[in-house]
Scaffold this motif. Structure first.
Motif, short mmCIF file in Angstrom:
data_model
loop_
_atom_site.label_atom_id
_atom_site.label_comp_id
_atom_site.label_asym_id
_atom_site.label_seq_id
_atom_site.Cartn_x
_atom_site.Cartn_y
_atom_site.Cartn_z
N LEU A 17 -31.06 56.76 -63.96
CA LEU A 17 -29.70 56.79 -63.44
C LEU A 17 -28.69 56.39 -64.52
CD1 LEU A 17 -27.74 57.11 -61.04
CD2 LEU A 17 -28.18 54.71 -60.49
N ALA A 18 -29.00 55.30 -65.24
CA ALA A 18 -28.09 54.83 -66.28
C ALA A 18 -27.94 55.85 -67.39
CB ALA A 18 -28.59 53.50 -66.84
N ALA A 19 -29.02 56.58 -67.68
CA ALA A 19 -28.98 57.55 -68.77
C ALA A 19 -28.18 58.80 -68.40
CB ALA A 19 -30.41 57.93 -69.16
N LEU A 20 -28.30 59.24 -67.16
CA LEU A 20 -27.72 60.54 -66.78
C LEU A 20 -26.41 60.44 -66.03
CD1 LEU A 20 -30.95 62.43 -65.66
CD2 LEU A 20 -29.78 62.53 -67.85
N ASP A 21 -26.12 59.29 -65.43
CA ASP A 21 -24.92 59.19 -64.60
C ASP A 21 -23.62 59.50 -65.36
OD1 ASP A 21 -23.83 58.43 -61.93
OD2 ASP A 21 -22.81 56.91 -63.14
N PRO A 22 -23.42 58.99 -66.59
CA PRO A 22 -22.17 59.34 -67.30
C PRO A 22 -22.02 60.84 -67.52
CG PRO A 22 -23.25 57.46 -68.34
CD PRO A 22 -24.23 58.01 -67.36
N ALA A 23 -23.08 61.50 -67.93
CA ALA A 23 -22.99 62.94 -68.18
C ALA A 23 -22.73 63.71 -66.88
CB ALA A 23 -24.29 63.44 -68.82
#
Length: 275
Positions: free
Chosen positions: A111-117
């Motif tokens: 979640l932390a890796a993909l949420d910004p994108a």
């Protein structure tokens, strides 16, 4: 009266109520056209075709025999082409968004890796993608399918993510205490418990797929309801535009029912899917 008969009567009553509302809309449409009503946003009803003319044109679009022009009896070719593109784009979106949503909802690192994108790309409207897609993909079915997949992807992903995050921890803990593996917990506990949210996302995504169809088929497409509407708009044929809109609405409604009843067939009468 038994509960079964009462439920059937209630369902029939809801069906009649829905048909009554549709009949009222058609009656107001006819009155508005004949009376030349001007509604909010300066909507001039007098520019619309009357319902009887649209019904006649719809028959000719489906079976011919009325006008016998290039438009006659071409409904099924247009509908077949559009349905294929919608199903292709929607299937691609669902195949990527559901597993990704489950992983994002279950694992904080993902979640932390993909949420910004995800939140960077999500607000970009489909209309803004069109010029870029035409440059890098070109005109045709592939560009339309990509647009549909892109539009359907985010509602499916976000609904799946939210549904997985709402699965009670005690269900997961109970499965782990019984020795269920991580994959087993995902497939046997989390995904079934999140099914109502996943189905809601699929229905939203499928609806958006039909919405974006006209935009996707507006360039370089010979067969398709969107291309038909685009051509009718260029010819200032409001009656054909309305016919195309009605067909898209009916196709969208039918595909939504098929999706819903398909899940009901998979999960039986359990309260996993709500209409």
């Amino acid at each position: 009266m038994s509960e079964v008969n009462a439920a059937r009567l209630a369902k029939a009553g809801r069906g009649l109520l829905g048909l009554g509302v549709l009949a009222l809309i058609v009656a107001l449409w006819d009155l508005g056209v004949r009376g030349g009503w001007v509604l909010v946003f300066d909507i001039k009803m007098g520019f619309l075709p009357p319902p009887a003319d649209v019904a006649t044109l719809m028959w000719d679009f489906a079976f011919g025999g009325v006008h016998d022009d290039a438009f006659s009896a071409t409904l099924w070719q247009h509908l077949w082409a559009s349905t294929g593109r919608v199903l292709a784009g929607f299937s691609v979106a669902a195949a990527i968004a559901i597993p990704l949503g489950v992983l994002m909802g279950r694992y904080r690192l993902v979640l932390a890796a993909l949420d910004p994108a995800i939140n960077l790309f999500r607000p970009i409207p489909a209309t803004a993608w069109v010029p870029l897609i035409l440059l890098i993909i070109g005109f045709g079915s592939q560009a339309t399918i990509f647009l549909i997949a892109l539009s359907a992807f985010f509602p499916i992903l976000l609904n799946t993510l939210g549904a997985v995050q709402q699965v009670p921890d005690r269900l997961v803990e109970a499965a782990q205490m019984l020795g269920t593996s991580r994959v087993g917990v995902l497939l046997k506990v989390i995904v079934p418990a999140a099914t109502p949210g996943i189905v809601a996302g699929l229905r939203l995504g499928l609806g958006l797929a039909w919405v974006i169809l006209v935009l996707g088929e507006s360039n370089g497409i010979e067969w398709g309801l969107g291309s038909m509407i685009t051509l009718a708009r260029e010819q200032v044929r409001t009656d054909r535009v309305v016919v195309g809109m009605i067909v898209i609405g009916m196709a969208g409604f039918l595909s939504d029912r098929i999706l819903l009843y398909g899940f009901r067939g998979l999960f039986g009468r359990r309260p996993l899917v709500r209409s």
